[in-house]
Design a protein around this motif. Sequence first.
Motif, PDB file in Angstrom:
ATOM      1  N   GLY A  79      -6.833  10.686  -9.850  1.00  0.00           N
ATOM      2  CA  GLY A  79      -6.646   9.638 -10.853  1.00  0.00           C
ATOM      3  C   GLY A  79      -5.212   9.385 -11.259  1.00  0.00           C
ATOM      4  O   GLY A  79      -4.971   8.971 -12.397  1.00  0.00           O
ATOM      5  N   THR A  80      -4.258   9.627 -10.359  1.00  0.00           N
ATOM      6  CA  THR A  80      -2.884   9.205 -10.650  1.00  0.00           C
ATOM      7  C   THR A  80      -2.837   7.679 -10.561  1.00  0.00           C
ATOM      8  O   THR A  80      -3.685   7.059  -9.925  1.00  0.00           O
ATOM      9  N   SER A  81      -1.829   7.085 -11.169  1.00  0.00           N
ATOM     10  CA  SER A  81      -1.861   5.624 -11.322  1.00  0.00           C
ATOM     11  C   SER A  81      -1.169   4.855 -10.199  1.00  0.00           C
ATOM     12  O   SER A  81      -1.087   3.636 -10.260  1.00  0.00           O
ATOM     13  N   ASP A  82      -0.680   5.532  -9.165  1.00  0.00           N
ATOM     14  CA  ASP A  82      -0.020   4.791  -8.087  1.00  0.00           C
ATOM     15  C   ASP A  82      -1.059   4.194  -7.132  1.00  0.00           C
ATOM     16  O   ASP A  82      -2.252   4.491  -7.221  1.00  0.00           O
ATOM     17  N   ASP A  83      -0.613   3.336  -6.206  1.00  0.00           N
ATOM     18  CA  ASP A  83      -1.557   2.675  -5.304  1.00  0.00           C
ATOM     19  C   ASP A  83      -1.553   3.257  -3.889  1.00  0.00           C
ATOM     20  O   ASP A  83      -2.068   2.651  -2.949  1.00  0.00           O
ATOM     21  N   ASP A  84      -0.961   4.434  -3.728  1.00  0.00           N
ATOM     22  CA  ASP A  84      -0.930   5.127  -2.434  1.00  0.00           C
ATOM     23  C   ASP A  84      -2.368   5.518  -2.043  1.00  0.00           C
ATOM     24  O   ASP A  84      -3.068   6.172  -2.813  1.00  0.00           O
ATOM     25  N   LEU A  85      -2.809   5.123  -0.840  1.00  0.00           N
ATOM     26  CA  LEU A  85      -4.186   5.425  -0.413  1.00  0.00           C
ATOM     27  C   LEU A  85      -4.368   6.857   0.066  1.00  0.00           C
ATOM     28  O   LEU A  85      -5.494   7.340   0.190  1.00  0.00           O
ATOM     29  N   GLY A  86      -3.261   7.550   0.380  1.00  0.00           N
ATOM     30  CA  GLY A  86      -3.358   8.946   0.783  1.00  0.00           C
ATOM     31  C   GLY A  86      -4.254   9.152   1.985  1.00  0.00           C
ATOM     32  O   GLY A  86      -4.125   8.481   3.011  1.00  0.00           O
ATOM     33  N   ARG A  87      -5.199  10.062   1.863  1.00  0.00           N
ATOM     34  CA  ARG A  87      -6.122  10.396   2.960  1.00  0.00           C
ATOM     35  C   ARG A  87      -6.915   9.162   3.405  1.00  0.00           C
ATOM     36  O   ARG A  87      -7.342   9.058   4.558  1.00  0.00           O
ATOM     37  N   GLY A  88      -7.118   8.235   2.482  1.00  0.00           N
ATOM     38  CA  GLY A  88      -7.901   7.033   2.762  1.00  0.00           C
ATOM     39  C   GLY A  88      -7.324   6.162   3.853  1.00  0.00           C
ATOM     40  O   GLY A  88      -8.039   5.365   4.457  1.00  0.00           O
ATOM     41  N   LYS A  89      -6.030   6.306   4.108  1.00  0.00           N
ATOM     42  CA  LYS A  89      -5.417   5.527   5.180  1.00  0.00           C
ATOM     43  C   LYS A  89      -5.935   5.984   6.543  1.00  0.00           C
ATOM     44  O   LYS A  89      -5.979   5.204   7.497  1.00  0.00           O
ATOM     45  N   PHE A  90      -6.317   7.247   6.634  1.00  0.00           N
ATOM     46  CA  PHE A  90      -6.731   7.816   7.920  1.00  0.00           C
ATOM     47  C   PHE A  90      -8.235   8.051   8.014  1.00  0.00           C
ATOM     48  O   PHE A  90      -8.799   8.129   9.097  1.00  0.00           O
ATOM     49  N   LEU A  91      -8.882   8.221   6.885  1.00  0.00           N
ATOM     50  CA  LEU A  91     -10.321   8.445   6.864  1.00  0.00           C
ATOM     51  C   LEU A  91     -10.926   7.371   5.969  1.00  0.00           C
ATOM     52  O   LEU A  91     -10.808   7.415   4.750  1.00  0.00           O
ATOM     53  N   LYS A  92     -11.573   6.386   6.601  1.00  0.00           N
ATOM     54  CA  LYS A  92     -12.000   5.193   5.861  1.00  0.00           C
ATOM     55  C   LYS A  92     -13.314   5.420   5.121  1.00  0.00           C
ATOM     56  O   LYS A  92     -14.303   4.731   5.349  1.00  0.00           O
ATOM     57  N   LEU A  93     -13.323   6.415   4.282  1.00  0.00           N
ATOM     58  CA  LEU A  93     -14.503   6.688   3.453  1.00  0.00           C
ATOM     59  C   LEU A  93     -14.142   6.406   1.996  1.00  0.00           C
ATOM     60  O   LEU A  93     -12.994   6.611   1.579  1.00  0.00           O
ATOM     61  N   SER A 118     -14.744   7.973  -0.725  1.00  0.00           N
ATOM     62  CA  SER A 118     -14.267   9.116  -1.503  1.00  0.00           C
ATOM     63  C   SER A 118     -12.849   9.532  -1.139  1.00  0.00           C
ATOM     64  O   SER A 118     -12.221  10.297  -1.870  1.00  0.00           O
ATOM     65  N   MET A 119     -12.348   9.056  -0.017  1.00  0.00           N
ATOM     66  CA  MET A 119     -11.018   9.470   0.422  1.00  0.00           C
ATOM     67  C   MET A 119      -9.912   8.505   0.011  1.00  0.00           C
ATOM     68  O   MET A 119      -8.734   8.747   0.260  1.00  0.00           O
ATOM     69  N   GLN A 120     -10.290   7.399  -0.627  1.00  0.00           N
ATOM     70  CA  GLN A 120      -9.255   6.470  -1.090  1.00  0.00           C
ATOM     71  C   GLN A 120      -8.468   7.134  -2.231  1.00  0.00           C
ATOM     72  O   GLN A 120      -9.054   7.695  -3.151  1.00  0.00           O
ATOM     73  N   HIS A 121      -7.161   7.094  -2.139  1.00  0.00           N
ATOM     74  CA  HIS A 121      -6.251   7.696  -3.130  1.00  0.00           C
ATOM     75  C   HIS A 121      -6.412   9.222  -3.208  1.00  0.00           C
ATOM     76  O   HIS A 121      -6.036   9.825  -4.211  1.00  0.00           O
ATOM     77  N   ALA A 122      -6.993   9.810  -2.169  1.00  0.00           N
ATOM     78  CA  ALA A 122      -7.193  11.271  -2.177  1.00  0.00           C
ATOM     79  C   ALA A 122      -6.000  11.967  -1.522  1.00  0.00           C
ATOM     80  O   ALA A 122      -5.493  11.520  -0.496  1.00  0.00           O
ATOM     81  N   PHE A 123      -5.588  13.083  -2.125  1.00  0.00           N
ATOM     82  CA  PHE A 123      -4.463  13.865  -1.609  1.00  0.00           C
ATOM     83  C   PHE A 123      -4.847  15.331  -1.577  1.00  0.00           C
ATOM     84  O   PHE A 123      -5.751  15.768  -2.282  1.00  0.00           O
ATOM     85  N   LYS A 124      -4.109  16.055  -0.763  1.00  0.00           N
ATOM     86  CA  LYS A 124      -4.407  17.476  -0.570  1.00  0.00           C
ATOM     87  C   LYS A 124      -4.124  18.260  -1.847  1.00  0.00           C
ATOM     88  O   LYS A 124      -3.118  18.026  -2.518  1.00  0.00           O
ATOM     89  N   THR A 125      -5.005  19.191  -2.147  1.00  0.00           N
ATOM     90  CA  THR A 125      -4.818  20.061  -3.311  1.00  0.00           C
ATOM     91  C   THR A 125      -3.657  21.022  -3.046  1.00  0.00           C
ATOM     92  O   THR A 125      -3.719  21.812  -2.110  1.00  0.00           O
ATOM     93  N   PRO A 126      -2.604  20.980  -3.855  1.00  0.00           N
ATOM     94  CA  PRO A 126      -1.517  21.956  -3.636  1.00  0.00           C
ATOM     95  C   PRO A 126      -1.874  23.313  -4.228  1.00  0.00           C
ATOM     96  O   PRO A 126      -2.636  23.390  -5.199  1.00  0.00           O
ATOM     97  N   GLY A 127      -1.331  24.375  -3.646  1.00  0.00           N
ATOM     98  CA  GLY A 127      -1.498  25.696  -4.231  1.00  0.00           C
ATOM     99  C   GLY A 127      -0.728  25.779  -5.540  1.00  0.00           C
ATOM    100  O   GLY A 127       0.157  24.958  -5.805  1.00  0.00           O
ATOM    101  N   LEU A 128      -1.064  26.783  -6.365  1.00  0.00           N
ATOM    102  CA  LEU A 128      -0.432  26.855  -7.684  1.00  0.00           C
ATOM    103  C   LEU A 128       0.538  28.011  -7.839  1.00  0.00           C
ATOM    104  O   LEU A 128       1.148  28.162  -8.900  1.00  0.00           O
ATOM    105  N   ARG A 129       0.645  28.831  -6.807  1.00  0.00           N
ATOM    106  CA  ARG A 129       1.589  29.956  -6.949  1.00  0.00           C
ATOM    107  C   ARG A 129       3.000  29.412  -7.115  1.00  0.00           C
ATOM    108  O   ARG A 129       3.418  28.492  -6.429  1.00  0.00           O
TER     109      ARG A 129
END
Lengths: 364, 105
Positions: free
Chosen positions: A259-273, A275-286
């Motif tokens: 739910g970030t406010s930018d219009d980057d499609l992220g994973r959705g550009k490569f996987l046309k589903l 749920s993948m629109q505006h989806a990005f990889k979860t970063p580690g927290l260490r």
Amino acid sequence: MDLRRNASRHVVIFTMNFRTHTVPAAICLGMLCYTLSASDGSPEIEKRNTNDLKAKYRRPVTIPFPADNSFTKDREELGRTLFFDPRLSGSGAISCASCHNPAFGWDDGLAKGIGHGSKQLARRTPSIVNVAWGELFFWDGRAESLEDQALGPIKSENEMNLSLEKMLKTVRSIQGYAPLFERAYPGSLIDEQTIAKAIATFERTLVSTESPFDRWVKGDEAAISESAKRGFVAFNGKARCAECHSGWEFTDHGFHDIGTSDDDLGRGKFLKLDSMQHAFKTPGLRNSARRAAFMHDGSETSLKSVIDFYDNGGMCLRPSLSPEIQPLHLAETEKSELLQFLRSLTSAEPKVSIPSLPGRDFDR
Amino acid sequence: MKNLQAASVLALMITASLSAADHTIEQKDRKFSQSQIEIHVGDKLIFTNSDEVTHNVYSATPGLEFEIKRQAPGGSSSVPFNKEGTVEVRCSIHPSMKLTVKVQK
């Protein structure tokens, strides 16, 4: 402990799951939070619940390397040399380490990366620590292995801006590289594959060192504060962080629209589903407490603002928003305890020695 | 003759219906309960979400595509496999979840 010992090929996978169904889970979590916090709870139950939860975050003992690119010191050395060599860029001035800077925890300390021609890139530079355990690479998961990923930034016009053809010509023209390649990959050519494999091998050796949280998981009760311990319970319960930031690296390696406010499609550009629109990889927290910016777009400037972001349920309601993102209604004390817990994940960065780059030996 | 043909078709349909099988694939700890399965044309896979998080099972195998879409914890979805082939099934959210389905006649 040397994680690389006897680890030429080993896979360690940690996942976490302490809930099997939504409604019973809510009850279980409520009970767990209660037993962990109630002063009149049974000490035996309290200890057992905490230990069950801690077990899901135990550090692995070996680094996984793929069967077709097993670990050797010579491969690590070659990869480290290539990683720090700015001649692998069109300008001759940008190395992998320019953005994945060891002095900044293997990222660049910026909200968004800076690429070729000092142009700002679209996304934040992710740290490469613990990439050995990754599933898909880049924020949008477009590379299926670290070897696939390694040459991407080199050939990107926006990043290092060097065609692979020119990269090969450059590396082959530097005589000092030939013996390094021969030792690392005997009998193989200096080609795209060996360069990518060597860089990937080096990157896999970058592993978070032990943090106070790890010492607590191992049994040192004094390693972290009581506030941080309560934050750990909230992290796994009310705050719902562990639904994505799970396991010892604090990532599910998954893709979510947070739910970030930018219009980057992220994973959705490569996987046309959907749920993948505006989806990005979860970063580690260490070591996230050391980061200068957060989220794929660097839009949050502190861990505190990140907690507020999730407490609000993100900033942008849209169909692709992950169902895991919901308003949390955290009290200020709970936010503070979450922060204390996240700070307990801070440890010294993995250290490497800066290589002497091989020369062209013009006098030969 | 017409009655005989109708009876034959009905018999075939009943046979097919009786021989088709359901196989359950559980999603738990962000993994499928098995990494590969061999089934027959007409069989169904029942995907159950025993996890604490949402999953999104799909196949992008050309000619054998399907998508369950988001499946909440506790959910269950049936997917028929009506064509022969090898289907690579994934969860779009959790790329570590991989299942190969071999569909035979």
